[in-house]
Design a protein around this motif. Structure first.
Motif, PDB file in Angstrom:
ATOM      1  N   ALA A   1       0.818  -1.210   0.000  1.00  0.00           N
ATOM      2  CA  ALA A   1       0.000   0.000   0.000  1.00  0.00           C
ATOM      3  C   ALA A   1       0.853   1.263   0.000  1.00  0.00           C
ATOM      4  O   ALA A   1       0.336   2.358  -0.247  1.00  0.00           O
ATOM      5  N   ARG A   2       2.138   1.146   0.257  1.00  0.00           N
ATOM      6  CA  ARG A   2       3.029   2.307   0.226  1.00  0.00           C
ATOM      7  C   ARG A   2       3.474   2.635  -1.187  1.00  0.00           C
ATOM      8  O   ARG A   2       3.987   3.737  -1.443  1.00  0.00           O
ATOM      9  N   ARG A   3       3.313   1.696  -2.098  1.00  0.00           N
ATOM     10  CA  ARG A   3       3.783   1.874  -3.475  1.00  0.00           C
ATOM     11  C   ARG A   3       2.645   1.616  -4.461  1.00  0.00           C
ATOM     12  O   ARG A   3       2.770   0.833  -5.397  1.00  0.00           O
ATOM     13  N   GLY A   4       1.535   2.273  -4.216  1.00  0.00           N
ATOM     14  CA  GLY A   4       0.416   2.193  -5.157  1.00  0.00           C
ATOM     15  C   GLY A   4      -0.234   0.837  -5.237  1.00  0.00           C
ATOM     16  O   GLY A   4      -0.802   0.473  -6.262  1.00  0.00           O
ATOM     17  N   TYR A   5      -0.154   0.052  -4.176  1.00  0.00           N
ATOM     18  CA  TYR A   5      -0.753  -1.276  -4.108  1.00  0.00           C
ATOM     19  C   TYR A   5      -0.156  -2.218  -5.158  1.00  0.00           C
ATOM     20  O   TYR A   5      -0.835  -3.013  -5.793  1.00  0.00           O
ATOM     21  N   GLU A   6       1.155  -2.122  -5.304  1.00  0.00           N
ATOM     22  CA  GLU A   6       1.886  -3.044  -6.164  1.00  0.00           C
ATOM     23  C   GLU A   6       1.877  -4.435  -5.533  1.00  0.00           C
ATOM     24  O   GLU A   6       2.079  -4.582  -4.338  1.00  0.00           O
ATOM     25  N   ARG A   7       1.642  -5.441  -6.357  1.00  0.00           N
ATOM     26  CA  ARG A   7       1.688  -6.821  -5.862  1.00  0.00           C
ATOM     27  C   ARG A   7       3.152  -7.219  -5.679  1.00  0.00           C
ATOM     28  O   ARG A   7       3.945  -7.159  -6.630  1.00  0.00           O
ATOM     29  N   ILE A   8       3.495  -7.627  -4.456  1.00  0.00           N
ATOM     30  CA  ILE A   8       4.893  -7.923  -4.166  1.00  0.00           C
ATOM     31  C   ILE A   8       5.133  -9.386  -3.811  1.00  0.00           C
ATOM     32  O   ILE A   8       6.276  -9.790  -3.596  1.00  0.00           O
ATOM     33  N   GLY A   9       4.076 -10.183  -3.754  1.00  0.00           N
ATOM     34  CA  GLY A   9       4.295 -11.592  -3.458  1.00  0.00           C
ATOM     35  C   GLY A   9       3.010 -12.302  -3.103  1.00  0.00           C
ATOM     36  O   GLY A   9       1.908 -11.737  -3.194  1.00  0.00           O
ATOM     37  N   GLU A  10       3.159 -13.556  -2.724  1.00  0.00           N
ATOM     38  CA  GLU A  10       2.018 -14.365  -2.303  1.00  0.00           C
ATOM     39  C   GLU A  10       2.527 -15.535  -1.468  1.00  0.00           C
ATOM     40  O   GLU A  10       3.705 -15.880  -1.520  1.00  0.00           O
ATOM     41  N   ILE A  11       1.635 -16.090  -0.674  1.00  0.00           N
ATOM     42  CA  ILE A  11       1.934 -17.279   0.111  1.00  0.00           C
ATOM     43  C   ILE A  11       0.768 -18.247  -0.030  1.00  0.00           C
ATOM     44  O   ILE A  11      -0.338 -17.858  -0.405  1.00  0.00           O
ATOM     45  N   ALA A  12       1.016 -19.512   0.273  1.00  0.00           N
ATOM     46  CA  ALA A  12      -0.048 -20.516   0.250  1.00  0.00           C
ATOM     47  C   ALA A  12      -0.968 -20.318   1.447  1.00  0.00           C
ATOM     48  O   ALA A  12      -0.518 -19.979   2.551  1.00  0.00           O
ATOM     49  N   SER A  13      -2.266 -20.534   1.243  1.00  0.00           N
ATOM     50  CA  SER A  13      -3.214 -20.490   2.366  1.00  0.00           C
ATOM     51  C   SER A  13      -3.251 -21.819   3.103  1.00  0.00           C
ATOM     52  O   SER A  13      -3.838 -21.925   4.170  1.00  0.00           O
ATOM     53  N   HIS A  14      -2.652 -22.867   2.501  1.00  0.00           N
ATOM     54  CA  HIS A  14      -2.605 -24.226   3.048  1.00  0.00           C
ATOM     55  C   HIS A  14      -4.013 -24.812   3.190  1.00  0.00           C
ATOM     56  O   HIS A  14      -4.349 -25.427   4.202  1.00  0.00           O
ATOM     57  N   GLY A  15      -4.793 -24.612   2.130  1.00  0.00           N
ATOM     58  CA  GLY A  15      -6.125 -25.176   2.067  1.00  0.00           C
ATOM     59  C   GLY A  15      -6.784 -24.793   0.766  1.00  0.00           C
ATOM     60  O   GLY A  15      -6.202 -24.091  -0.074  1.00  0.00           O
ATOM     61  N   VAL A  16      -8.009 -25.240   0.607  1.00  0.00           N
ATOM     62  CA  VAL A  16      -8.814 -24.935  -0.577  1.00  0.00           C
ATOM     63  C   VAL A  16      -9.867 -23.897  -0.197  1.00  0.00           C
ATOM     64  O   VAL A  16     -10.450 -23.954   0.881  1.00  0.00           O
ATOM     65  N   GLY A  17     -10.071 -22.935  -1.082  1.00  0.00           N
ATOM     66  CA  GLY A  17     -11.148 -21.970  -0.873  1.00  0.00           C
ATOM     67  C   GLY A  17     -10.960 -21.033   0.303  1.00  0.00           C
ATOM     68  O   GLY A  17     -11.884 -20.889   1.112  1.00  0.00           O
ATOM     69  N   PRO A  18      -9.809 -20.356   0.422  1.00  0.00           N
ATOM     70  CA  PRO A  18      -9.661 -19.392   1.516  1.00  0.00           C
ATOM     71  C   PRO A  18     -10.638 -18.235   1.321  1.00  0.00           C
ATOM     72  O   PRO A  18     -10.598 -17.562   0.291  1.00  0.00           O
ATOM     73  N   HIS A  19     -11.492 -18.016   2.290  1.00  0.00           N
ATOM     74  CA  HIS A  19     -12.511 -16.985   2.125  1.00  0.00           C
ATOM     75  C   HIS A  19     -12.148 -15.723   2.900  1.00  0.00           C
ATOM     76  O   HIS A  19     -11.949 -14.670   2.325  1.00  0.00           O
ATOM     77  N   ASP A  20     -12.040 -15.829   4.193  1.00  0.00           N
ATOM     78  CA  ASP A  20     -11.743 -14.679   5.037  1.00  0.00           C
ATOM     79  C   ASP A  20     -10.357 -14.854   5.659  1.00  0.00           C
ATOM     80  O   ASP A  20      -9.850 -15.979   5.787  1.00  0.00           O
ATOM     81  N   LEU A  21      -9.746 -13.747   6.067  1.00  0.00           N
ATOM     82  CA  LEU A  21      -8.485 -13.795   6.813  1.00  0.00           C
ATOM     83  C   LEU A  21      -8.391 -12.566   7.691  1.00  0.00           C
ATOM     84  O   LEU A  21      -8.968 -11.526   7.388  1.00  0.00           O
ATOM     85  N   ARG A  22      -7.692 -12.707   8.811  1.00  0.00           N
ATOM     86  CA  ARG A  22      -7.533 -11.611   9.767  1.00  0.00           C
ATOM     87  C   ARG A  22      -6.117 -11.639  10.336  1.00  0.00           C
ATOM     88  O   ARG A  22      -5.469 -12.673  10.376  1.00  0.00           O
ATOM     89  N   PHE A  23      -5.700 -10.470  10.814  1.00  0.00           N
ATOM     90  CA  PHE A  23      -4.445 -10.405  11.548  1.00  0.00           C
ATOM     91  C   PHE A  23      -4.692 -10.699  13.017  1.00  0.00           C
ATOM     92  O   PHE A  23      -5.677 -10.260  13.604  1.00  0.00           O
ATOM     93  N   MET A  24      -3.781 -11.448  13.606  1.00  0.00           N
ATOM     94  CA  MET A  24      -3.789 -11.724  15.030  1.00  0.00           C
ATOM     95  C   MET A  24      -3.077 -10.588  15.766  1.00  0.00           C
ATOM     96  O   MET A  24      -2.324  -9.829  15.165  1.00  0.00           O
ATOM     97  N   PRO A  25      -3.297 -10.455  17.069  1.00  0.00           N
ATOM     98  CA  PRO A  25      -2.681  -9.345  17.811  1.00  0.00           C
ATOM     99  C   PRO A  25      -1.163  -9.288  17.704  1.00  0.00           C
ATOM    100  O   PRO A  25      -0.575  -8.204  17.719  1.00  0.00           O
ATOM    101  N   GLU A  26      -0.501 -10.448  17.579  1.00  0.00           N
ATOM    102  CA  GLU A  26       0.956 -10.458  17.526  1.00  0.00           C
ATOM    103  C   GLU A  26       1.497 -10.292  16.112  1.00  0.00           C
ATOM    104  O   GLU A  26       2.711 -10.353  15.879  1.00  0.00           O
TER     105      GLU A  26
END
Length: 353
Positions: free
Chosen positions: A139-164
């Motif tokens: 988001a600091r560089r115009g929302y340039e895509r900089i990478g990806e990681i596996a969700s380790h499953g099929v059909g990842p729908h929602d995701l959230r950040f944990m406190p840590e």
């Protein structure tokens, strides 16, 4: 005017100009996608009274949104299996960026910023491989895509950040392909899971629900790291098991409620701001339920047709339905506003850093 522009440009160059804030967009507390009576699609900002603070056109039906924690920017996501996500300046409706999935992908309608708003993470389907991915955008560089990681499953729908600062992902387990629209391709063999990841994609914990047809779809995270999860049953709704649960890393799922009572479908989930209650909604059953977290007992119900969106802010527990109503379950008379809109599935709290 030209002199003023040069002056502001100089301030920006030196870092002295004040950065835009959510106050400049009307100081909304929530975001929701909606459809107008004329059939247009919009993203709307709502304040604590349920009043509209802004309305921005969308290119097609939206699902959920991600609010930047400091800047008045929102990322509106297409409804699955959409391929667009637009970054909007909520002060004036300008499109700041368009996120395009890589070839062979589609979005799942959800995304989340990290705590500082530097990076955006999006749930995606690699439909050629039949595997979930998490896209990473700067988001600091115009929302340039900089990478990806596996969700380790099929059909990842929602995701959230944990406190840590780690991620939790709801892998729904359902394989889809744009050529088949929203058809579910693997119900007999689906394996949903809740997966905890670090930002490099390493698995920290991984748990599957007791019933493989309970597709994990939506999440809420309490300040101490307790996760609330909402599921949707892929079998006969009359025999649906409990479809809401809480989870803490290293422990078992703790189930809440009666899935059959909710027509086998939980649409949204949210902890109260103080963390003592958990609200779930079912648009199919036309019911919202609020549970005491300690006892898992229902402490309030609201029966309203097509109710789905839910989010908390301060003492509020705000809900929306497909008929344009806005509710606050903290009030004795919960209906607080009415709009000529059809609210979509999700109400998103704007959390300021």
């Amino acid at each position: 005017m030209a002199s003023r522009r040069r002056f502001l440009a100089g301030l920006l160059a030196t870092g002295l100009a004040p950065l835009p804030t959510w106050a400049e967009a009307g100081d909304p507390s929530f975001l929701s996608a909606a459809r107008t009576p004329g059939g247009d699609y919009v993203l709307v900002g709502l304040d604590d009274a349920g009043a509209e603070r802004f309305r921005i056109p969308l290119p097609a039906r939206g699902h959920a949104a991600a609010a930047h924690p400091t800047r008045p920017e929102a990322v509106a996501f297409a409804r699955r299996p959409g391929t667009f996500a637009v970054v909007l300046d909520c002060r004036n409706g300008d499109v700041l960026a368009q996120l395009n999935c890589p070839q062979g992908r589609h979005f799942y309608g959800h995304g989340t910023f990290d705590g500082l708003g530097d990076l955006l993470f999006t749930t995606e389907n690699d439909y050629r491989a039949g595997q979930g991915r998490i896209g990473i955008w700067d988001a600091r560089r115009g929302y340039e895509r900089i990478g990806e990681i596996a969700s380790h499953g099929v059909g990842p729908h929602d995701l959230r950040f944990m406190p840590e600062g780690t991620l939790v992902v709801a892998n729904g387990g359902i394989d889809t392909h744009p050529a088949s629209g929203r058809e579910k391709l693997n119900i007999p063999t689906m394996r949903p899971n809740l997966t905890y990841l670090d930002v490099d994609g390493n698995i920290l914990d991984h748990i599957e629900p007791d019933h493989h047809q309970a597709s994990i779809r939506h999440l809420s995270v309490r300040a101490d790291g307790l996760v609330g999860l909402a599921m949707q049953w892929q079998g006969d709704s009359a025999t649906a098991p409990a479809l809401a649960a809480t989870h803490r890393r290293g422990e078992r799922l703790r189930y809440i409620g009666d899935g059959a009572e909710l027509s086998g479908y939980v649409g949204s989930i949210a902890f109260s701001s103080d963390g003592t209650q958990l609200a779930i909604t079912s648009p199919r059953a036309g019911e919202a339920q609020v549970f005491d977290i300690t006892t898992c007992v229902v402490v309030r119900r609201l029966h309203e047709s097509d109710i789905c969106g839910v989010a908390a802010s301060g003492t509020m527990m705000m809900l929306t339905d497909g008929r344009g109503h806005v509710f606050d379950l903290a009030k004795i008379e919960p209906r607080i506003a009415m709009h000529e809109l059809m609210w979509d599935n999700h109400l998103v709290e704007i959390r300021r850093a």
